[in-house]
Design a protein around this motif. Structure first.
Motif, PDB file in Angstrom:
ATOM      1  N   GLN A  46       0.630  32.789 -15.616  1.00  0.00           N
ATOM      2  CA  GLN A  46       0.422  34.236 -15.619  1.00  0.00           C
ATOM      3  C   GLN A  46       1.754  34.990 -15.633  1.00  0.00           C
ATOM      4  N   LEU A  47       2.836  34.239 -15.779  1.00  0.00           N
ATOM      5  CA  LEU A  47       4.176  34.822 -15.769  1.00  0.00           C
ATOM      6  C   LEU A  47       4.846  34.647 -17.129  1.00  0.00           C
ATOM      7  N   SER A  48       5.791  35.526 -17.445  1.00  0.00           N
ATOM      8  CA  SER A  48       6.605  35.362 -18.649  1.00  0.00           C
ATOM      9  C   SER A  48       7.628  34.259 -18.420  1.00  0.00           C
ATOM     10  N   GLY A  49       8.290  33.848 -19.499  1.00  0.00           N
ATOM     11  CA  GLY A  49       9.328  32.824 -19.357  1.00  0.00           C
ATOM     12  C   GLY A  49      10.435  33.257 -18.420  1.00  0.00           C
ATOM     13  N   GLY A  50      10.860  34.511 -18.540  1.00  0.00           N
ATOM     14  CA  GLY A  50      11.914  35.024 -17.667  1.00  0.00           C
ATOM     15  C   GLY A  50      11.493  35.039 -16.216  1.00  0.00           C
ATOM     16  N   GLU A  51      10.227  35.396 -15.968  1.00  0.00           N
ATOM     17  CA  GLU A  51       9.722  35.413 -14.586  1.00  0.00           C
ATOM     18  C   GLU A  51       9.637  34.001 -14.027  1.00  0.00           C
ATOM     19  N   GLN A  52       9.230  33.055 -14.856  1.00  0.00           N
ATOM     20  CA  GLN A  52       9.161  31.665 -14.392  1.00  0.00           C
ATOM     21  C   GLN A  52      10.556  31.140 -14.028  1.00  0.00           C
ATOM     22  N   GLN A  53      11.565  31.513 -14.812  1.00  0.00           N
ATOM     23  CA  GLN A  53      12.915  31.063 -14.498  1.00  0.00           C
ATOM     24  C   GLN A  53      13.425  31.735 -13.222  1.00  0.00           C
ATOM     25  N   ARG A  54      12.994  32.963 -12.974  1.00  0.00           N
ATOM     26  CA  ARG A  54      13.349  33.633 -11.726  1.00  0.00           C
ATOM     27  C   ARG A  54      12.764  32.881 -10.535  1.00  0.00           C
ATOM     28  N   VAL A  55      11.541  32.416 -10.685  1.00  0.00           N
ATOM     29  CA  VAL A  55      10.913  31.623  -9.627  1.00  0.00           C
ATOM     30  C   VAL A  55      11.690  30.322  -9.406  1.00  0.00           C
ATOM     31  N   ALA A  56      12.124  29.704 -10.494  1.00  0.00           N
ATOM     32  CA  ALA A  56      12.900  28.468 -10.391  1.00  0.00           C
ATOM     33  C   ALA A  56      14.218  28.705  -9.648  1.00  0.00           C
ATOM     34  N   ILE A  57      14.851  29.846  -9.905  1.00  0.00           N
ATOM     35  CA  ILE A  57      16.085  30.193  -9.200  1.00  0.00           C
ATOM     36  C   ILE A  57      15.807  30.415  -7.722  1.00  0.00           C
ATOM     37  N   ALA A  58      14.726  31.135  -7.426  1.00  0.00           N
ATOM     38  CA  ALA A  58      14.358  31.378  -6.030  1.00  0.00           C
ATOM     39  C   ALA A  58      14.075  30.069  -5.302  1.00  0.00           C
TER      40      ALA A  58
END
Length: 225
Positions: A141-153
């Motif tokens: 339910q997330l964009s690619g950029g949002e998924q990478q933000r989650v990975a960083i978090a």
């Protein structure tokens, strides 16, 4: 303070009858809280270096010391625990668990280690990545950029000694890449986090405080702030 020290690192392997020197005597010291980009062409040895620093591969010769611990002196179990607690990883592939929410993905490594997540700290990170309204969303339910933000978090959640990013924007468009890298740099500064990033993109590398260029398994050029 030096958080990472690499000395005379070599990685040799045979490719048929040819001896390949993926790394050929690399020396590198990184200060705590700094942002370092490692660049180089395909096959230059930059990813091999990152994998050895992260304990995902072993060198033929040389040493890697992180936060006062020598990786070669640990057995497999000790190294696995050290990686989990002291090294954060961000890869080109987001590697999120599809059946877990944003929040659950971020705290998963901490809980797998048998520890309780610092909820207040986790929420601070989630707010910084701008996903506080999406903490219950699933990765699809997330964009690619949002998924990478989650990975960083997720990589920051355990408060590691060092964060290693391997082509973290490789799956993102140029605008989203700039946003994600800007966030990564900002969070590194906010949390005094040491970041080492692999990239083939020289423009992206300019965002880092330090730049190390590798060719043919050796450091060809470096710029230290």
């Amino acid at each position: 303070m030096i958080i990472l020290s690499v000395k005379e690192l070599k990685k040799y392997y045979n490719n048929g009858e040819v001896l390949v020197k993926a790394l050929d005597g690399v020396d590198l010291s990184v200060e705590q809280g700094s942002f370092t980009a490692i660049t180089g062409s395909s096959g230059s040895g930059k990813s091999t270096l990152l994998h050895i620093i992260g304990g995902l591969d072993t060198p033929t010769e040389g040493s890697v010391n992180i936060a006062g611990r020598e990786l070669s002196q640990m057995d497999n179990d000790e190294l696995a625990i050290f990686r989990r607690r002291q090294i954060g990883f961000v890869f080109q592939a987001y590697n999120l668990v599809p059946v877990l929410s944003v929040y659950e993905n971020i705290v998963l490594p901490i809980e797998l280690d048998g520890n309780k997540a610092d909820h207040s700290f986790i929420m601070d990170i989630i707010k910084m990545i701008g996903l506080e309204k999406k903490i219950n969303r699933m990765p699809n339910q997330l964009s690619g950029g949002e998924q990478q933000r989650v990975a960083i978090a997720r990589a920051l959640a355990a408060k590691p000694s060092i964060l290693l990013a391997d082509e973290p924007t490789g799956n993102l468009d140029s605008r989203t890449s700039q946003d994600v890298l800007g966030l990564l740099k900002h969070m590194g500064m906010h949390f005094m986090q040491t970041i080492i990033m692999i990239t083939h993109n020289e423009e992206i590398a300019q965002l880092a405080r330090n730049i190390v260029h590798i060719e043919d398994g050796k450091i060809a050029e470096s710029r230290w702030a």
